[in-house]
Design an enzyme around this catalytic site. Structure first.
Site, PDB file in Angstrom:
ATOM      1  N   HIS A 153      -7.709  -0.228  -1.942  1.00  0.00           N
ATOM      2  CA  HIS A 153      -7.115  -1.540  -2.209  1.00  0.00           C
ATOM      3  C   HIS A 153      -5.634  -1.395  -2.534  1.00  0.00           C
ATOM      4  O   HIS A 153      -5.197  -0.366  -3.050  1.00  0.00           O
ATOM      5  CB  HIS A 153      -7.810  -2.194  -3.413  1.00  0.00           C
ATOM      6  CG  HIS A 153      -9.137  -2.765  -3.070  1.00  0.00           C
ATOM      7  ND1 HIS A 153      -9.272  -3.928  -2.353  1.00  0.00           N
ATOM      8  CD2 HIS A 153     -10.387  -2.325  -3.331  1.00  0.00           C
ATOM      9  CE1 HIS A 153     -10.566  -4.171  -2.194  1.00  0.00           C
ATOM     10  NE2 HIS A 153     -11.259  -3.228  -2.769  1.00  0.00           N
ATOM     11  N   LYS A 201      -3.070  -6.516 -10.249  1.00  0.00           N
ATOM     12  CA  LYS A 201      -2.062  -5.816  -9.451  1.00  0.00           C
ATOM     13  C   LYS A 201      -0.798  -5.653 -10.298  1.00  0.00           C
ATOM     14  O   LYS A 201      -0.484  -6.506 -11.128  1.00  0.00           O
ATOM     15  CB  LYS A 201      -1.682  -6.630  -8.206  1.00  0.00           C
ATOM     16  CG  LYS A 201      -2.838  -7.129  -7.360  1.00  0.00           C
ATOM     17  CD  LYS A 201      -3.269  -6.112  -6.350  1.00  0.00           C
ATOM     18  CE  LYS A 201      -4.402  -6.688  -5.488  1.00  0.00           C
ATOM     19  NZ  LYS A 201      -5.245  -5.640  -4.922  1.00  0.00           N
ATOM     20  N   TYR A 226       0.854  -1.184   0.000  1.00  0.00           N
ATOM     21  CA  TYR A 226       0.000   0.000   0.000  1.00  0.00           C
ATOM     22  C   TYR A 226       0.888   1.231   0.000  1.00  0.00           C
ATOM     23  O   TYR A 226       1.969   1.233   0.582  1.00  0.00           O
ATOM     24  CB  TYR A 226      -0.873   0.028   1.265  1.00  0.00           C
ATOM     25  CG  TYR A 226      -1.840  -1.108   1.389  1.00  0.00           C
ATOM     26  CD1 TYR A 226      -3.144  -1.005   0.900  1.00  0.00           C
ATOM     27  CD2 TYR A 226      -1.464  -2.294   2.016  1.00  0.00           C
ATOM     28  CE1 TYR A 226      -4.046  -2.044   1.029  1.00  0.00           C
ATOM     29  CE2 TYR A 226      -2.363  -3.344   2.147  1.00  0.00           C
ATOM     30  CZ  TYR A 226      -3.650  -3.215   1.654  1.00  0.00           C
ATOM     31  OH  TYR A 226      -4.533  -4.250   1.777  1.00  0.00           O
TER      32      TYR A 226
END
Lengths: 404, 404
Positions: free
Chosen positions: B267, B298, B252
């Site tokens: 997210h 991702k 993150y």
């Protein structure tokens, strides 16, 4: 002396467990509950063993009540034992993996009991039947050139290469999904050995033994991989690389053909991953292969080849009660549904250990649920279902991601 | 004597290459084309090197013309050399991996040239800048209990555990996405060492050294994993387990918080996989991790920690010309776009080898394209982009699945 006072409770979910007091007994390293109201509540909730009005809890149960149900535990001298104090008393391997998976099952409102409560065989582990076809043997004497560095055999006889590709889906003629691009046929190393053994293929630069040696130099589990490949192939299935799906093979049902086009084309619905008994893998890596298969909506088949040896006694972790039509299963009225093997992300699992666990579950007659606690203690479940492939000496397993 | 006759052609795509004759020369192990019309066509198509009206082809080019463009090759005595005959003459490692990736690029209508044509540095390899934040250091003296079998540290001081979770996202308080379920905080092994080193965490049952020893017993690359974890953490990023995404960590951006709910929740958009220099991995396993990341959308970040050593000279495979606004790039008018490293599904790649290849590409000033031929000779591409994380001693790479 047992301290036995109810204390303040924060848990607002179920008043029944408010303020339970746990008595830790140093002599026999047990945790007991004797206060009548708590005993009744715990007994109703299928916690512990009751004997003469006193409940003895398992370590995981005691820790759970402290963590979630606001219970407090004390030793004989009235000293409070917090979670870590109590956890330190139990000499249990992988206590936290066991605890996290126990907790997760309980948090779902389901019953989980010690594995020692198993009684006989339950017959609740149905076997998945896979049909068995026949391997069509091409009757050619074909010659190829082995590229040992690449583990590829090339057939540059266009007619023969096209024939075995179109009729038996052996090799790749031209380019995948563009067969007209080129006139060579390329056999992978499994197809090469299969064709040497069963279809009169000769290599112009290597004997069968030399070819096997070259393959083993690249990957020492080659023959185990091949065993699995041949086992399905000889039963009529088509196996091709599973590279795009993150696995060793993808699988087509008998009679699949690469020449079907458009709507006629049948996608593979299964992938096979080979996990030899003697190999070891991080749980996280093991689970990754299943994730890819799941993300592309393929059924994941696990093969565990290798010679069985008398391993150490397998220890499964918990006996699981699941949901039923109305409400949940419980030990009073129902048979258990599943067996749990508790694992954590960062540990290694061996092929033999996994195979023996599945074997043990088969003996008990329940499906095995692999419960994996990740580093954030979140739990992922995989259900293991046995496959029967008629005439095979191996057992295979479907591994399904499951949300209980 | 060179045989030089045009023969029948099947290829219907481009008449220009019909019936090319290749002359294999035993003395210098080269393949040449001298027939005027063929020379012109090949030169226009950027095949080979022209000298005095004769084109010398690379091995991959010669094989490609035979496979795809219906060329025929002959030796000095007029004997035809089919694909395998000619391939056997070249002593090239991984010829088929090179050939399949070469072929795939050519089949896309794009130009691919020998790596030897590199001229200086091209400056076409931009670096991705990642912002750098600051690690907020909690000022607590916290005690935890290490469970060495589980590689988990538990803090049972509810206030402290909740505080470090909510403010610094260290550990998991309660249950993931259900923080109220329980009052323990669980630190994974990376969080444990970070807090020992930077946040006054003490373990009641282990010193820092004992903790590291326990972690290394479970996974011997622990300290390299930790180095990567700490490197990002100290720059303000939040790293948690990437188990659900098949990778070591999910990432993150600085200031992410676990207490944000609903629409506020951000997210993770990146995952990090650690591939130490000294480790070796099957290409298929390596690619699997990228596939999972891709399937969950991702960005995949590769970290290659470990001490640099003078490895053997890195050999990249091809110089690639890509598309441009109108048409395709070519060596006459354009700089090359990319470098290709040709790999195959069944080979192993080492962290050092990969890192050195990327380093070499950096020196040349082009992005590296990993081209992986699977067992069906289908090619998958991954583009490597360098990341700069300010102040870090390591380099990181984004790996992107690409369809050229």
């Amino acid at each position: 002396m047992y301290i036995n006072i109810s204390l303040f409770a924060f848990y607002s979910g179920s008043g029944a467990y408010m303020g339970i007091t746990l008595q830790y007994n140093t002599n026999d390293n047990t945790v007991k509950v004797s206060e009548a109201e708590s005993v009744t509540a715990l007994h109703k909730g299928f916690f512990g063993y009751m004997q003469k009005g006193v409940i003895t809890l398992t370590p995981e149960e005691a820790l759970y009540l402290i963590d979630i149900r606001n219970a407090r535990s004390y030793d004989e001298n009235g000293n409070e034992l917090k979670f870590n104090d109590l956890a330190e008393k139990f000499k249990i391997d992988k206590l936290i993996a066991r605890y996290c998976t126990f907790k997760d099952w309980r948090d779902r409102g389901l019953i989980i009991r010690p594995i020692e409560e198993i009684k006989g065989s339950y017959g609740r582990s149905p076997v998945k039947q896979y049909p068995s076809g026949k391997f069509q043997i091409p009757k050619y004497a074909i010659q190829g050139l082995l590229f040992p560095e690449d583990l590829v055999t090339i057939i540059d006889d266009e007619t023969a290469g096209k024939e075995i590709y179109e009729n038996y889906w052996l090799g790749q003629f031209g380019t995948y999904k563009a067969e007209q691009r080129g006139k060579l046929s390329k056999l992978d190393v499994y197809e090469t050995l299969l064709m040497i053994k069963h279809c009169n293929l000769t290599l112009r630069n290597a004997t069968e033994e030399q070819m096997i040696k070259a393959a083993k130099e690249k990957r020492d589990d080659f023959l185990l991989m091949y065993d699995v490949y041949e086992d399905w192939r000889l039963r009529g299935y088509i196996l091709k690389t599973g590279f795009k799906f993150g696995t060793h093979f993808r699988l087509y049902m008998p009679k699949a053909s690469p020449t079907k086009k458009g709507d006629e084309w049948v996608h593979s619905k299964h992938v096979i991953q080979v996990f030899p008994r003697k190999s070891k893998l991080l749980i996280s890596e093991w689970a990754r292969a299943i994730r890819v298969a799941h993300s592309v909506k393929k059924t994941f088949i696990l093969a565990i080849p290798g010679v069985k040896s008398k391993g150490k006694k397998v220890e499964l972790d918990f006996l699981l009660y699941h949901r039923k039509k109305e409400g949940i299963e419980n030990p009073k009225d129902d048979k258990p549904s599943l067996l749990m093997l508790s694992l954590s992300e960062e540990e290694y699992i061996g092929g033999a250990e996994l195979a023996d666990s599945i074997e043990e579950a088969k003996r008990i007659g329940l499906d095995l649920l692999l419960a994996i606690a990740d580093r954030e203690t979140s739990v992922t479940y995989y259900r293991v279902k046995r496959i029967e492939l008629p005439g095979s000496k191996y057992e295979y397993y479907e591994i399904e991601w499951e949300q209980p």
